[in-house]
Design a protein around this motif. Structure first.
Motif, PDB file in Angstrom:
ATOM      1  N   PHE A  51       0.448  -0.867   0.367  1.00  0.00           N
ATOM      2  CA  PHE A  51      -0.079  -0.167   0.288  1.00  0.00           C
ATOM      3  C   PHE A  51       0.772   1.517   0.329  1.00  0.00           C
ATOM      4  O   PHE A  51       0.994   2.257  -1.045  1.00  0.00           O
ATOM      5  N   LEU A  52       1.587   1.601   0.791  1.00  0.00           N
ATOM      6  CA  LEU A  52       2.696   2.454   0.777  1.00  0.00           C
ATOM      7  C   LEU A  52       3.399   2.954  -0.033  1.00  0.00           C
ATOM      8  O   LEU A  52       3.296   4.262  -0.604  1.00  0.00           O
ATOM      9  N   PRO A  53       3.915   1.460  -1.052  1.00  0.00           N
ATOM     10  CA  PRO A  53       4.824   2.258  -2.121  1.00  0.00           C
ATOM     11  C   PRO A  53       3.690   2.824  -3.124  1.00  0.00           C
ATOM     12  O   PRO A  53       4.681   3.860  -3.839  1.00  0.00           O
ATOM     13  N   ILE A  54       2.781   2.293  -3.230  1.00  0.00           N
ATOM     14  CA  ILE A  54       2.228   2.608  -4.249  1.00  0.00           C
ATOM     15  C   ILE A  54       2.111   3.824  -3.821  1.00  0.00           C
ATOM     16  O   ILE A  54       1.886   4.782  -5.135  1.00  0.00           O
ATOM     17  N   PHE A  55       0.731   4.553  -2.392  1.00  0.00           N
ATOM     18  CA  PHE A  55       0.081   5.147  -2.200  1.00  0.00           C
ATOM     19  C   PHE A  55       1.481   6.284  -2.625  1.00  0.00           C
ATOM     20  O   PHE A  55       1.326   7.381  -2.762  1.00  0.00           O
ATOM     21  N   PHE A  56       2.691   6.727  -2.227  1.00  0.00           N
ATOM     22  CA  PHE A  56       3.355   7.777  -2.329  1.00  0.00           C
ATOM     23  C   PHE A  56       3.846   7.790  -3.952  1.00  0.00           C
ATOM     24  O   PHE A  56       4.183   8.437  -3.989  1.00  0.00           O
ATOM     25  N   TYR A  57       3.887   6.648  -4.362  1.00  0.00           N
ATOM     26  CA  TYR A  57       4.205   7.028  -5.752  1.00  0.00           C
ATOM     27  C   TYR A  57       3.940   7.682  -6.485  1.00  0.00           C
ATOM     28  O   TYR A  57       3.368   8.748  -7.495  1.00  0.00           O
ATOM     29  N   GLN A  58       2.101   7.279  -6.017  1.00  0.00           N
ATOM     30  CA  GLN A  58       1.323   8.077  -7.307  1.00  0.00           C
ATOM     31  C   GLN A  58       1.039   9.421  -6.401  1.00  0.00           C
ATOM     32  O   GLN A  58       1.322  10.045  -7.411  1.00  0.00           O
ATOM     33  N   LEU A  59       2.401   9.911  -5.518  1.00  0.00           N
ATOM     34  CA  LEU A  59       1.624  11.124  -5.021  1.00  0.00           C
ATOM     35  C   LEU A  59       3.023  11.849  -5.145  1.00  0.00           C
ATOM     36  O   LEU A  59       2.728  13.029  -5.993  1.00  0.00           O
ATOM     37  N   TYR A  60       3.810  10.982  -5.607  1.00  0.00           N
ATOM     38  CA  TYR A  60       5.544  12.207  -6.440  1.00  0.00           C
ATOM     39  C   TYR A  60       4.179  12.255  -7.998  1.00  0.00           C
ATOM     40  O   TYR A  60       4.757  13.068  -8.365  1.00  0.00           O
ATOM     41  N   LYS A  61       4.087  10.639  -8.529  1.00  0.00           N
ATOM     42  CA  LYS A  61       3.863  11.135 -10.456  1.00  0.00           C
ATOM     43  C   LYS A  61       3.005  12.083  -9.756  1.00  0.00           C
ATOM     44  O   LYS A  61       2.765  12.703 -11.138  1.00  0.00           O
ATOM     45  N   GLN A  62       1.755  12.969  -8.894  1.00  0.00           N
ATOM     46  CA  GLN A  62       0.870  13.934  -9.029  1.00  0.00           C
ATOM     47  C   GLN A  62       1.552  15.083  -9.237  1.00  0.00           C
ATOM     48  O   GLN A  62       0.453  16.120  -9.448  1.00  0.00           O
ATOM     49  N   SER A  63       2.523  15.656  -8.202  1.00  0.00           N
ATOM     50  CA  SER A  63       3.514  16.314  -7.871  1.00  0.00           C
ATOM     51  C   SER A  63       4.166  16.985  -9.546  1.00  0.00           C
ATOM     52  O   SER A  63       4.402  17.982  -9.238  1.00  0.00           O
ATOM     53  N   ILE A  64       4.427  15.493 -10.144  1.00  0.00           N
ATOM     54  CA  ILE A  64       5.682  15.850 -10.950  1.00  0.00           C
ATOM     55  C   ILE A  64       4.479  16.979 -11.922  1.00  0.00           C
ATOM     56  O   ILE A  64       4.462  17.509 -12.939  1.00  0.00           O
ATOM     57  N   ALA A  65       3.197  16.004 -12.191  1.00  0.00           N
ATOM     58  CA  ALA A  65       2.800  16.776 -13.029  1.00  0.00           C
ATOM     59  C   ALA A  65       1.752  18.362 -12.810  1.00  0.00           C
ATOM     60  O   ALA A  65       1.575  18.435 -14.088  1.00  0.00           O
ATOM     61  N   LYS A  66       1.706  18.446 -11.838  1.00  0.00           N
ATOM     62  CA  LYS A  66       1.064  19.380 -11.786  1.00  0.00           C
ATOM     63  C   LYS A  66       2.649  20.327 -11.917  1.00  0.00           C
ATOM     64  O   LYS A  66       2.184  21.229 -12.039  1.00  0.00           O
ATOM     65  N   MET A  67       3.612  20.216 -11.623  1.00  0.00           N
ATOM     66  CA  MET A  67       4.453  20.737 -11.939  1.00  0.00           C
ATOM     67  C   MET A  67       4.921  21.039 -13.799  1.00  0.00           C
ATOM     68  O   MET A  67       5.374  22.155 -13.927  1.00  0.00           O
ATOM     69  N   SER A  68       4.399  20.918 -13.985  1.00  0.00           N
ATOM     70  CA  SER A  68       4.891  20.819 -15.616  1.00  0.00           C
ATOM     71  C   SER A  68       3.175  21.108 -16.168  1.00  0.00           C
ATOM     72  O   SER A  68       2.952  21.696 -15.937  1.00  0.00           O
TER      73      SER A  68
END
Length: 68
Positions: A51-68
């Motif tokens: 659960f936690l690795p998938i959760f943090f990976y999805q948060l990371y991907k969302q933050s990258i998408a917001k930056m670009s």
């Protein structure tokens, strides 16, 4: 492109399974029933390694998408 709906479903199912295992293990522990330690530890393993690795990976991907 990766299918994010599948990742979300896996995260939800893993979180639900971990929550059920931890809570049932705790209830078994209170009632002194066998397999309480196994259920609680299995729930912790699912929570920490699925659960936690998938959760943090999805948060990371969302933050990258917001930056670009």
């Amino acid at each position: 492109m990766k299918n994010y709906a599948a990742d979300y479903k896996v995260r939800v199912i893993a979180g639900f399974v971990a929550g059920v295992l931890i809570s049932s293990g705790s209830m078994f522990k209170i009632m002194y029933l066998p397999s309480a330690n196994i259920q609680t530890m299995l729930g912790m393993v699912v929570l920490n390694f699925v659960f936690l690795p998938i959760f943090f990976y999805q948060l990371y991907k969302q933050s990258i998408a917001k930056m670009s």
